[in-house]
Design an enzyme around this catalytic site. Sequence first.
Site, PDB file in Angstrom:
ATOM      1  N   LYS A  43       0.807  -1.224   0.000  1.00 26.07           N
ATOM      2  CA  LYS A  43       0.000   0.000   0.000  1.00 26.07           C
ATOM      3  C   LYS A  43       0.841   1.276   0.000  1.00 26.07           C
ATOM      4  CE  LYS A  43      -4.217  -1.662   2.225  1.00 26.07           C
ATOM      5  NZ  LYS A  43      -5.172  -1.465   3.310  1.00 26.07           N
ATOM      6  N   ASP A  96     -10.013   3.284   2.341  1.00 28.47           N
ATOM      7  CA  ASP A  96     -10.186   2.573   3.629  1.00 28.47           C
ATOM      8  C   ASP A  96     -10.868   3.457   4.670  1.00 28.47           C
ATOM      9  OD1 ASP A  96      -9.129   0.116   2.936  1.00 28.47           O
ATOM     10  OD2 ASP A  96      -7.090   0.625   3.578  1.00 28.47           O
ATOM     11  N   ASN A 145      -4.865   2.185  -1.545  1.00 25.93           N
ATOM     12  CA  ASN A 145      -5.482   0.847  -1.573  1.00 25.93           C
ATOM     13  C   ASN A 145      -6.307   0.633  -2.834  1.00 25.93           C
ATOM     14  OD1 ASN A 145      -7.763   2.452  -0.905  1.00 25.93           O
ATOM     15  ND2 ASN A 145      -8.758   0.663  -0.020  1.00 25.93           N
ATOM     16  N   GLY A 149      -0.708   1.816  12.132  1.00 21.38           N
ATOM     17  CA  GLY A 149      -0.300   1.315  10.811  1.00 21.38           C
ATOM     18  C   GLY A 149      -1.206   1.893   9.730  1.00 21.38           C
TER      19      GLY A 149
END
Length: 278
Positions: free
Chosen positions: A71, A107, A92, A132
């Site tokens: 990503k 996301d 993504n 993350g």
Amino acid sequence: MRNPPTALFALLGSPVAGNPTGAMIEAACRSVGLDEGRYVSIDVADEGLAGAVSALRTLGVTGFHVTIPHKVAVRTHVDRLTSAAEATGAVNCVKREASELVGDNTDGRGFVASLEPVVALRGARVLVLGAGGAARAVAVESALAGAASILVANRSPARAAELVELVHRAGTESTAVPWAIPLAIPAGTDIVVNATSVGMLDADDAVAVEWSGAEPGVAADVVIRPSTRFLEDAAGAGWTPVDGLGMLIEQAAAGFRWWTGREPHRDVMRAALADALG
Ligand code: NDP
């Protein structure tokens, strides 16, 4: 390619076996009459990423998803980034626009959309566990959706500090909370999000949280399972659980809408996801 299919989609990642996104996207295609829509999941090692993106470009792909571990690295292989991809530092979802490949990050928008039926993010005080890729998307997009503050708790403090800085840049108050087991929820927290990968490999694994220390609100998990121990523990303490499947469906729906200009049917995607997850 003289006769490309109506719509060719792909997933680049490693591992990709068992990833349910292809089932959801092909079902979404059929549900809007794009019967020739095809989605292929391709296992790509780090050193193969540049070649894989170049091959999809040559094949005239309509769009593709990117998952762990590519990503961040894929940003350098596309021509342009959307503001969401810039803000989160990760891509993504990629769309071919004429000769260009454009990288986006859906996301966070998927997370925000999955919470909408349950709780308003506007004015909410949010605690994000993790720092993350998923946590960055959740935190930044929650800030853009009007959250009052974003607290970040992460095992590695340096990554927590980076995410706090990212949220500040989005114009929202943010503070790092020391990582402790069990994790105490600061008073006044409305929404707690598990955006770590704990619970992904083992459903019985959970970040230990001291749920009874705060007034119950909403507990959301990004882990792609209908139920996790994190959510079960939260529900046991009176918190309202929100699973990661809604986020997965909504992020895929956002990409599908961008790729095709059509609104996919969520019930069809949800059924395909349930089938794929067994
Ligand atoms: P990353 O590898 O980028 O981040 C993992 C995070 O989990 C880090 O904050 C890491 O902390 C933390 N972590 C890992 N192991 C532990 C542990 N044992 N104890 C405490 N913290 C830990 O992964 P992603 O952010 O990309 O993915 C996270 C999860 O989100 C995955 O389960 C993924 O499947 C899911 N996901 C779900 C989506 C959806 O649509 N529902 C979309 C995208 C992702 P540290 O920094 O200290 O290493």
